[in-house]
Design a protein around this motif. Structure first.
Motif, mmCIF file in Angstrom:
data_model
loop_
_atom_site.group_PDB
_atom_site.id
_atom_site.type_symbol
_atom_site.label_atom_id
_atom_site.label_comp_id
_atom_site.label_asym_id
_atom_site.label_seq_id
_atom_site.Cartn_x
_atom_site.Cartn_y
_atom_site.Cartn_z
ATOM 1 N N ALA A 1 43.789 41.956 45.686
ATOM 2 C CA ALA A 1 43.830 41.950 47.146
ATOM 3 C C ALA A 1 45.253 41.810 47.670
ATOM 4 C CB ALA A 1 42.957 40.817 47.692
ATOM 5 N N ASP A 2 46.201 41.514 46.775
ATOM 6 C CA ASP A 2 47.581 41.268 47.204
ATOM 7 C C ASP A 2 48.567 41.970 46.266
ATOM 8 O OD1 ASP A 2 46.866 39.467 45.091
ATOM 9 O OD2 ASP A 2 48.645 38.288 45.561
ATOM 10 N N PRO A 3 49.765 42.283 46.774
ATOM 11 C CA PRO A 3 50.745 42.993 45.944
ATOM 12 C C PRO A 3 51.328 42.140 44.819
ATOM 13 C CG PRO A 3 51.692 42.486 48.088
ATOM 14 C CD PRO A 3 50.233 42.100 48.152
ATOM 15 N N GLN A 4 51.187 40.833 44.894
ATOM 16 C CA GLN A 4 51.691 39.955 43.838
ATOM 17 C C GLN A 4 50.688 39.817 42.685
ATOM 18 O OE1 GLN A 4 51.457 38.900 47.140
ATOM 19 N NE2 GLN A 4 53.570 39.356 47.660
ATOM 20 N N ALA A 5 49.516 40.418 42.834
ATOM 21 C CA ALA A 5 48.457 40.406 41.811
ATOM 22 C C ALA A 5 47.966 38.995 41.504
ATOM 23 C CB ALA A 5 48.926 41.119 40.544
ATOM 24 N N THR A 6 47.849 38.169 42.560
ATOM 25 C CA THR A 6 47.347 36.803 42.375
ATOM 26 C C THR A 6 45.883 36.660 42.803
ATOM 27 O OG1 THR A 6 48.072 36.069 44.567
ATOM 28 C CG2 THR A 6 49.653 35.824 42.737
ATOM 29 N N LEU A 7 45.330 37.706 43.428
ATOM 30 C CA LEU A 7 43.936 37.674 43.891
ATOM 31 C C LEU A 7 43.165 38.814 43.221
ATOM 32 C CD1 LEU A 7 44.726 37.093 47.673
ATOM 33 C CD2 LEU A 7 43.948 35.375 46.021
ATOM 34 N N PRO A 8 42.810 38.643 41.937
ATOM 35 C CA PRO A 8 42.187 39.728 41.178
ATOM 36 C C PRO A 8 40.768 40.061 41.624
ATOM 37 C CG PRO A 8 42.202 37.721 39.870
ATOM 38 C CD PRO A 8 42.977 37.427 41.130
ATOM 39 N N SER A 9 40.417 41.332 41.417
ATOM 40 C CA SER A 9 39.055 41.834 41.633
ATOM 41 C C SER A 9 38.557 41.634 43.051
ATOM 42 C CB SER A 9 38.085 41.187 40.637
ATOM 43 O OG SER A 9 38.519 41.416 39.322
ATOM 44 N N ARG A 10 39.493 41.702 44.010
ATOM 45 C CA ARG A 10 39.140 41.513 45.417
ATOM 46 C C ARG A 10 39.856 42.551 46.258
ATOM 47 N NH1 ARG A 10 40.646 35.349 46.356
ATOM 48 N NH2 ARG A 10 40.340 35.969 48.515
ATOM 49 N N HIS B 1 52.882 52.402 38.032
ATOM 50 C CA HIS B 1 53.265 52.384 39.440
ATOM 51 C C HIS B 1 52.207 51.636 40.242
ATOM 52 C CE1 HIS B 1 56.619 55.015 38.825
ATOM 53 N NE2 HIS B 1 55.856 55.981 38.352
ATOM 54 N N GLY B 2 52.654 50.919 41.279
ATOM 55 C CA GLY B 2 51.746 50.192 42.144
ATOM 56 C C GLY B 2 51.190 51.109 43.212
ATOM 57 N N LEU B 3 49.879 51.208 43.263
ATOM 58 C CA LEU B 3 49.215 52.012 44.287
ATOM 59 C C LEU B 3 48.468 51.088 45.236
ATOM 60 C CD1 LEU B 3 47.711 54.891 42.099
ATOM 61 C CD2 LEU B 3 49.933 54.794 43.231
ATOM 62 N N GLU B 4 48.385 51.509 46.470
ATOM 63 C CA GLU B 4 47.680 50.746 47.495
ATOM 64 C C GLU B 4 46.912 51.718 48.364
ATOM 65 O OE1 GLU B 4 48.810 47.934 51.379
ATOM 66 O OE2 GLU B 4 50.398 48.827 50.176
ATOM 67 N N ILE B 5 45.667 51.357 48.672
ATOM 68 C CA ILE B 5 44.940 52.083 49.716
ATOM 69 C C ILE B 5 44.643 51.075 50.810
ATOM 70 C CG2 ILE B 5 43.987 53.937 48.288
ATOM 71 C CD1 ILE B 5 41.331 52.354 48.203
ATOM 72 N N VAL C 1 43.515 47.394 49.073
ATOM 73 C CA VAL C 1 43.454 46.981 47.671
ATOM 74 C C VAL C 1 44.644 47.577 46.931
ATOM 75 C CG1 VAL C 1 41.980 48.910 46.877
ATOM 76 C CG2 VAL C 1 41.909 46.709 45.680
ATOM 77 N N TYR C 2 45.100 46.854 45.923
ATOM 78 C CA TYR C 2 46.240 47.253 45.099
ATOM 79 C C TYR C 2 45.767 47.478 43.670
ATOM 80 C CZ TYR C 2 48.956 45.322 48.964
ATOM 81 O OH TYR C 2 49.485 45.060 50.195
ATOM 82 N N PHE C 3 46.365 48.464 42.986
ATOM 83 C CA PHE C 3 46.036 48.751 41.592
ATOM 84 C C PHE C 3 47.190 49.535 40.985
ATOM 85 C CE2 PHE C 3 44.248 51.770 44.491
ATOM 86 C CZ PHE C 3 44.452 53.023 43.937
ATOM 87 N N ARG C 4 47.106 49.850 39.698
ATOM 88 C CA ARG C 4 48.194 50.542 39.004
ATOM 89 C C ARG C 4 47.728 51.892 38.472
ATOM 90 N NH1 ARG C 4 52.281 46.326 37.695
ATOM 91 N NH2 ARG C 4 51.979 45.118 39.584
ATOM 92 N N ASP C 5 48.663 52.820 38.387
ATOM 93 C CA ASP C 5 48.368 54.106 37.754
ATOM 94 C C ASP C 5 48.682 54.006 36.259
ATOM 95 O OD1 ASP C 5 51.137 54.488 37.409
ATOM 96 O OD2 ASP C 5 51.148 56.442 38.371
ATOM 97 N N PRO C 6 48.411 55.039 35.466
ATOM 98 C CA PRO C 6 48.640 54.946 34.015
ATOM 99 C C PRO C 6 50.083 54.652 33.614
ATOM 100 C CG PRO C 6 47.214 56.802 34.497
ATOM 101 C CD PRO C 6 47.710 56.279 35.821
#
Length: 128
Positions: free
Chosen positions: A88-97, A115-119, A107-112
């Protein structure tokens, strides 16, 4: 004078894998190959061109995409179906949210490549 964003080159460890990840997750048409690039077309003629720079140390970049609520639901469902780690956050401290910042969802996630992706459904600075 009119200035419009046209394309960017995204460094990838495997340009085909990164482009396929992106088109699948975002529900976009298959990528096309042009020279050293595997290109993904976004709305308004904007392209992400994945390329392999031939170096081991690819620096993480952040790419944020403003999507409508329906697209968010579809993309997030594919994130969950694919078991993609997300936060839920760019620091990756709120997983699976997801977050509800700016009166929308994000939401934030990574590509293969890492890279940090956000929608997000509302741009930063929007009224809540």
């Amino acid at each position: 004078m009119s200035i419009r964003f046209n394309h960017t080159i995204v460094a990838a460890r495997d340009r085909h894998v990164s482009a396929a990840f992106f088109t699948h997750l975002f529900g976009l048409p298959e990528p096309t190959v042009w020279g050293p690039f595997v290109s993904v077309r976004l709305d308004e003629g904007v392209f992400l061109q994945f390329a392999e720079p031939g170096i081991n140390d690819i620096q993480m970049q952040h790419y944020a995409f403003l999507v409508d609520d329906r697209s968010f639901d579809e993309i997030y469902a594919r994130i969950l179906q694919g078991g993609i780690e997300h936060w839920a956050d760019p620091q990756a401290t709120l997983p699976s949210r997801i977050n509800t910042n700016h009166g929308g969802r994000g939401v934030y996630f990574r590509d293969p490549t890492g890279h940090g992706l956000e929608i997000l459904t509302r741009p930063y600075g929007s009224a809540a």
